[in-house]
Enzyme design. Structure first.
Site, mmCIF file in Angstrom:
data_model
loop_
_atom_site.group_PDB
_atom_site.id
_atom_site.type_symbol
_atom_site.label_atom_id
_atom_site.label_comp_id
_atom_site.label_asym_id
_atom_site.label_seq_id
_atom_site.Cartn_x
_atom_site.Cartn_y
_atom_site.Cartn_z
ATOM 1 N N ASP A 1 0.831 -1.210 0.000
ATOM 2 C CA ASP A 1 0.000 0.000 0.000
ATOM 3 C C ASP A 1 0.861 1.255 0.000
ATOM 4 O O ASP A 1 0.572 2.232 -0.699
ATOM 5 C CB ASP A 1 -0.903 -0.028 1.235
ATOM 6 C CG ASP A 1 -2.030 0.980 1.138
ATOM 7 O OD1 ASP A 1 -2.407 1.341 0.005
ATOM 8 O OD2 ASP A 1 -2.555 1.393 2.183
ATOM 9 N N ASP B 1 -9.052 -1.410 3.403
ATOM 10 C CA ASP B 1 -8.573 -1.008 4.724
ATOM 11 C C ASP B 1 -9.480 -1.558 5.812
ATOM 12 O O ASP B 1 -9.008 -2.025 6.857
ATOM 13 C CB ASP B 1 -8.496 0.513 4.800
ATOM 14 C CG ASP B 1 -7.572 1.095 3.751
ATOM 15 O OD1 ASP B 1 -6.493 0.510 3.536
ATOM 16 O OD2 ASP B 1 -7.919 2.112 3.130
#
Length: 435
Positions: free
Chosen positions: A195, A356
């Site tokens: 990420d 997330d």
């Protein structure tokens, strides 16, 4: 500061912003912890997926072998996610919006119908719920279809859309908790690093995706949870209308280009905040329109008048908001002028990628398999990391990865709690010490 005064800085309203994204994240993590606590039995065996394609963990393997195998599994998983994300960017660049929309609808249906149905069967078996097959299939089919419509149809209430997004995140996160322990923890760290690179590197796929969406003034093709933006009035009900946070008008002639929903193949998606909420005072095009139009916009936003009296539009990451009175000669129906439930606020609603939600919940769910003390520690660490990331987001005002800080703190607190704090608390309890 006066009750109707607008904060001079995004930092002054960060508390309310963080609560509006903290609540769904906490709900998702809580549901995963409940599922893990209820269904974590002998029937909850490890599943076979891409994350375990390279190595299958066995209890007889040494810790070093498990670590190497988990590292190999993580590398394979990250490689697959990277390739699929670049493919997503390519399809979005080629404007294959219809294909993306159909694929995302199918993916959401599979998650809600098959994964959700399997978990429902686990719960029915666990609690011995009397239900026949026909009723179960009808309810499950309707649940999945409504979920697809809620995620991809903008006219459904925002709370329904947000609720289904949380449910999708919860379902996927629970299945990730069925992975072997070593693979789960190494995969969390690997995805956090991915990420970080995908968002911040110039050639990162997520950065390319965000920049492409901004350049086209289109929505990011991803399953993204967006909290309702905070609204402020500068001087009464009609003052500062140009600075109010409104929902995007997503219906119109270009709906195919502007209402593309994203896919869940890249679970770790950045969240962005557009803090440039105040229009440029030096630009005549951003001044307030007539008092009549201002009043109509306020009433339409607050739901006191039909939405056809006002037309609201907001760019994806633009710091300006254009407001135009509705022209009577327009042929657009009143339905197309509704204030849509889920849209991109002109002044910066927080957008958190569904991935997330998933990996936050995986971390807490895996901790719940060991002890609830580690659950509390990991939860607080994730929330602290989310707060730190939001502070950085408010300062830098650009897309930032949401996983690295929270996952790093979560893994660290898990290890400290399991290796140090638990031993300390147990010894204090055995010796009847309280502090």
């Amino acid at each position: 500061m006066a009750p109707n005064a607008r904060p001079t800085s995004i930092l002054e309203s960060l508390g309310e912003e963080i609560i509006r994204i903290l609540a769904p994240v906490s709900i998702c993590m809580l549901m995963v912890v409940i599922l893990v606590s209820v269904l974590n039995s002998d029937s909850s065996a490890s599943v076979t997926s891409i994350a375990t394609m390279a190595y299958s963990e066995a209890s007889s393997d040494s810790s070093w072998d498990k670590f190497l195998g988990a590292l190999l599994n993580s590398l394979v998983f990250v490689a697959v996610v990277t390739v699929v994300t670049f493919l997503l960017v390519l399809l979005f660049y080629l404007r294959c919006t219809k294909f993306l929309k159909l694929y995302m609808g199918f993916s959401s249906f599979v998650v809600l119908g098959f994964m959700g149905g399997q978990i429902a069967l686990f719960l029915i078996e666990e609690f011995s719920i009397p239900i026949d097959v026909i009723t179960f299939m009808v309810v499950l089919f309707n649940f999945a279809v409504v979920g697809v419509l809620a995620v991809f149809m903008s006219k459904i209430a925002i709370i329904v859309t947000q609720g289904y997004l949380v449910v999708i995140g919860m379902l996927v996160a629970y299945w990730f908790t069925l992975l072997p322990e070593w693979t789960t923890w190494v995969l969390l760290v690997a995805m956090a690093l991915y990420d970080l690179a995908a968002v911040l590197l110039p050639v990162g796929p997520l950065r390319l995706l965000v920049e492409l969406a901004i350049s086209r003034d289109e929505e990011i093709p991803a399953l993204v949870y967006e909290a309702r933006p905070v609204t402020y009035n500068d001087s009464g009900p009609t003052g500062g209308v140009a600075q109010r946070r409104v929902w995007r008008e997503r219906r119109g002639d270009n709906s195919n280009a502007n209402s593309v929903s994203g896919e869940n193949v890249n679970p770790v998606l950045n969240f962005t905040l557009n803090a440039d909420a105040v229009p440029d005072s030096n630009s005549d095009s951003n001044t307030l329109v007539s008092d009549h139009n201002d009043t109509s916009l306020v009433r339409a936003e607050e739901g006191r008048v039909p939405e056809r009296d006002a037309e609201l539009s907001a760019p994806l990451i633009g710091g300006r908001m254009n407001m135009q009175p509705h022209q009577p000669e327009d042929d657009v129906s009143s339905e197309s002028l509704m204030l849509e439930g889920m849209g991109l606020g002109s002044s910066g609603a927080i957008k958190l990628g569904l991935g997330d939600f998933i990996f936050y919940s995986v971390l807490v769910g895996r901790a719940a398999m060991y002890d609830f003390m580690t659950v509390y520690a990991c939860y607080l660490a994730i929330i602290a990391g989310l707060g730190v990331t939001l502070m950085l987001l408010a300062l830098y005002q650009k897309a930032l990865p949401a996983l690295p800080v929270s996952v790093a703190l979560g893994v660290l607190f898990y290890l400290l709690t399991r290796l140090l704090l638990e031993i300390f608390v147990v010894q204090c309890t055995l010796n009847l010490l309280m502090f």
